[in-house]
Scaffold this motif. Structure first.
Motif, PDB file in Angstrom:
ATOM      1  N   ASN A 102       6.642  70.673 -17.243  1.00  0.00           N
ATOM      2  CA  ASN A 102       5.687  71.258 -16.310  1.00  0.00           C
ATOM      3  C   ASN A 102       4.684  72.144 -17.054  1.00  0.00           C
ATOM      4  O   ASN A 102       3.477  72.061 -16.830  1.00  0.00           O
ATOM      5  N   LYS A 103       5.163  72.992 -17.917  1.00  0.00           N
ATOM      6  CA  LYS A 103       4.283  73.915 -18.637  1.00  0.00           C
ATOM      7  C   LYS A 103       3.324  73.192 -19.569  1.00  0.00           C
ATOM      8  O   LYS A 103       2.166  73.586 -19.703  1.00  0.00           O
ATOM      9  N   HIS A 104       3.783  72.129 -20.218  1.00  0.00           N
ATOM     10  CA  HIS A 104       2.947  71.422 -21.189  1.00  0.00           C
ATOM     11  C   HIS A 104       1.958  70.457 -20.542  1.00  0.00           C
ATOM     12  O   HIS A 104       0.876  70.227 -21.094  1.00  0.00           O
ATOM     13  N   THR A 105       2.335  69.874 -19.403  1.00  0.00           N
ATOM     14  CA  THR A 105       1.485  68.842 -18.800  1.00  0.00           C
ATOM     15  C   THR A 105       0.750  69.311 -17.549  1.00  0.00           C
ATOM     16  O   THR A 105      -0.149  68.617 -17.080  1.00  0.00           O
ATOM     17  N   LYS A 106       1.169  70.448 -17.001  1.00  0.00           N
ATOM     18  CA  LYS A 106       0.595  70.973 -15.744  1.00  0.00           C
ATOM     19  C   LYS A 106       0.897  70.077 -14.540  1.00  0.00           C
ATOM     20  O   LYS A 106       0.239  70.177 -13.508  1.00  0.00           O
ATOM     21  N   ILE A 107       1.893  69.206 -14.678  1.00  0.00           N
ATOM     22  CA  ILE A 107       2.369  68.431 -13.530  1.00  0.00           C
ATOM     23  C   ILE A 107       3.315  69.344 -12.768  1.00  0.00           C
ATOM     24  O   ILE A 107       4.160  70.009 -13.362  1.00  0.00           O
ATOM     25  N   SER A 108       3.189  69.386 -11.464  1.00  0.00           N
ATOM     26  CA  SER A 108       3.967  70.339 -10.670  1.00  0.00           C
ATOM     27  C   SER A 108       5.473  70.117 -10.806  1.00  0.00           C
ATOM     28  O   SER A 108       5.935  68.989 -10.979  1.00  0.00           O
ATOM     29  N   ASN A 109       6.213  71.223 -10.731  1.00  0.00           N
ATOM     30  CA  ASN A 109       7.674  71.151 -10.802  1.00  0.00           C
ATOM     31  C   ASN A 109       8.237  70.291  -9.679  1.00  0.00           C
ATOM     32  O   ASN A 109       9.186  69.536  -9.897  1.00  0.00           O
ATOM     33  N   SER A 110       7.667  70.398  -8.487  1.00  0.00           N
ATOM     34  CA  SER A 110       8.191  69.614  -7.365  1.00  0.00           C
ATOM     35  C   SER A 110       8.003  68.120  -7.610  1.00  0.00           C
ATOM     36  O   SER A 110       8.876  67.316  -7.282  1.00  0.00           O
ATOM     37  N   ARG A 111       6.878  67.740  -8.192  1.00  0.00           N
ATOM     38  CA  ARG A 111       6.631  66.326  -8.507  1.00  0.00           C
ATOM     39  C   ARG A 111       7.633  65.847  -9.558  1.00  0.00           C
ATOM     40  O   ARG A 111       8.247  64.798  -9.419  1.00  0.00           O
ATOM     41  N   ILE A 112       7.815  66.642 -10.607  1.00  0.00           N
ATOM     42  CA  ILE A 112       8.773  66.290 -11.667  1.00  0.00           C
ATOM     43  C   ILE A 112      10.178  66.182 -11.090  1.00  0.00           C
ATOM     44  O   ILE A 112      10.928  65.249 -11.405  1.00  0.00           O
ATOM     45  N   ASP A 113      10.543  67.094 -10.225  1.00  0.00           N
ATOM     46  CA  ASP A 113      11.870  67.059  -9.591  1.00  0.00           C
ATOM     47  C   ASP A 113      12.028  65.816  -8.715  1.00  0.00           C
ATOM     48  O   ASP A 113      13.113  65.224  -8.673  1.00  0.00           O
ATOM     49  N   ASN A 123       2.599  58.212 -10.105  1.00  0.00           N
ATOM     50  CA  ASN A 123       1.464  57.306 -10.011  1.00  0.00           C
ATOM     51  C   ASN A 123       1.042  56.916 -11.426  1.00  0.00           C
ATOM     52  O   ASN A 123       1.525  57.481 -12.416  1.00  0.00           O
ATOM     53  N   LEU A 124       0.158  55.960 -11.523  1.00  0.00           N
ATOM     54  CA  LEU A 124      -0.239  55.429 -12.824  1.00  0.00           C
ATOM     55  C   LEU A 124      -0.847  56.506 -13.718  1.00  0.00           C
ATOM     56  O   LEU A 124      -0.556  56.564 -14.915  1.00  0.00           O
ATOM     57  N   ASP A 125      -1.665  57.385 -13.164  1.00  0.00           N
ATOM     58  CA  ASP A 125      -2.276  58.449 -13.968  1.00  0.00           C
ATOM     59  C   ASP A 125      -1.206  59.334 -14.605  1.00  0.00           C
ATOM     60  O   ASP A 125      -1.311  59.702 -15.781  1.00  0.00           O
ATOM     61  N   ASN A 126      -0.175  59.678 -13.835  1.00  0.00           N
ATOM     62  CA  ASN A 126       0.890  60.517 -14.386  1.00  0.00           C
ATOM     63  C   ASN A 126       1.757  59.764 -15.388  1.00  0.00           C
ATOM     64  O   ASN A 126       2.238  60.352 -16.355  1.00  0.00           O
ATOM     65  N   VAL A 127       1.944  58.473 -15.185  1.00  0.00           N
ATOM     66  CA  VAL A 127       2.701  57.674 -16.161  1.00  0.00           C
ATOM     67  C   VAL A 127       1.964  57.670 -17.497  1.00  0.00           C
ATOM     68  O   VAL A 127       2.572  57.852 -18.553  1.00  0.00           O
ATOM     69  N   ILE A 128       0.671  57.469 -17.446  1.00  0.00           N
ATOM     70  CA  ILE A 128      -0.128  57.476 -18.684  1.00  0.00           C
ATOM     71  C   ILE A 128      -0.069  58.861 -19.329  1.00  0.00           C
ATOM     72  O   ILE A 128       0.100  58.981 -20.543  1.00  0.00           O
ATOM     73  N   LYS A 129      -0.175  59.906 -18.524  1.00  0.00           N
ATOM     74  CA  LYS A 129      -0.099  61.274 -19.041  1.00  0.00           C
ATOM     75  C   LYS A 129       1.258  61.524 -19.709  1.00  0.00           C
ATOM     76  O   LYS A 129       1.336  62.113 -20.794  1.00  0.00           O
TER      77      LYS A 129
END
Length: 147
Positions: A102-113, A123-129
Motif C-alpha cells: 500500500n505504501k509503495h504503490t498507493k493502492i488502497s489497503n481495502s483494495r489490497i485486502d 483491474n488491468l491497470d492495477n495488475v500492470i502496476k
C-alpha cells in the motif's frame, strides 16, 4: 503502449492461426458475443477475467496477448490459479506485507485486502502496476507456470 490495439491484433492473429470464428471463441471461452465484438471493434478491453480466460484457452502469455511481450513463446502455460493464491505467494516470495505494498504503490489497503481475501480481482491497470512493482511479468504475478 496501446494495450487495446495490441490485444485486438494479437487476439485476431491467434484466432486466424487456429481457424476460430468469433462465435466459436465466445462459446469455447464462455464470453458474451457482444463483449467480444465491442473488443474487436476496439471500443474497449474486455474484463480482466475475460483476458485470463482467453489466455488460458490459447495457452499463451497474458503479457503477449496484451502486447507487453513482443512475441508468442512456444512455451505453454498452465491455467491461471485463483488470484488470491498467486497474490499471497508473490507477497511471501518478495517478503512484502500488504501494508508495505500500500505504501509503495498507493493502492488502497481495502483494495489490497479484497484481492488477498479473494473478494475481487484487480483491474488491468492495477495488475500492470503490480507487475511493474514486483518487476515481473503479468503471468508470473498471476502464478501461471510454464508446463
Amino acid at each position: 503502449m496501446d494495450i487495446l490495439s495490441n490485444f485486438v491484433d494479437n487476439l485476431k492473429d491467434l484466432m486466424l492461426d487456429t481457424n476460430l470464428t468469433v462465435k466459436d471463441l465466445c462459446k469455447n471461452v464462455d464470453i458474451g458475443l457482444s463483449e467480444c465484438y465491442r473488443c474487436l471493434r476496439k471500443e474497449n478491453l474486455p474484463a480482466f477475467r475475460t483476458i485470463i480466460k482467453i489466455s488460458d484457452y490459447f495457452c499463451c502469455s497474458i503479457d503477449y496477448i496484451l502486447g507487453i511481450a513482443p512475441y508468442l513463446s512456444e512455451d505453454k502455460l498452465n491455467y491461471t490459479p485463483p488470484f488470491k493464491v498467486a497474490f499471497a505467494q508473490i507477497l511471501k516470495e518478495y517478503k512484502i506485507s500488504r501494508y508495505q505494498l500500500n505504501k509503495h504503490t498507493k493502492i488502497s489497503n481495502s483494495r489490497i485486502d479484497d484481492w488477498y481475501s479473494g473478494k475481487h480481482l484487480p483491474n488491468l491497470d492495477n495488475v500492470i502496476k503490480l507487475a511493474q512493482y514486483f518487476d515481473c511479468t503479468i503471468d508470473r504475478l498471476l502464478g501461471r507456470e510454464y508446463r
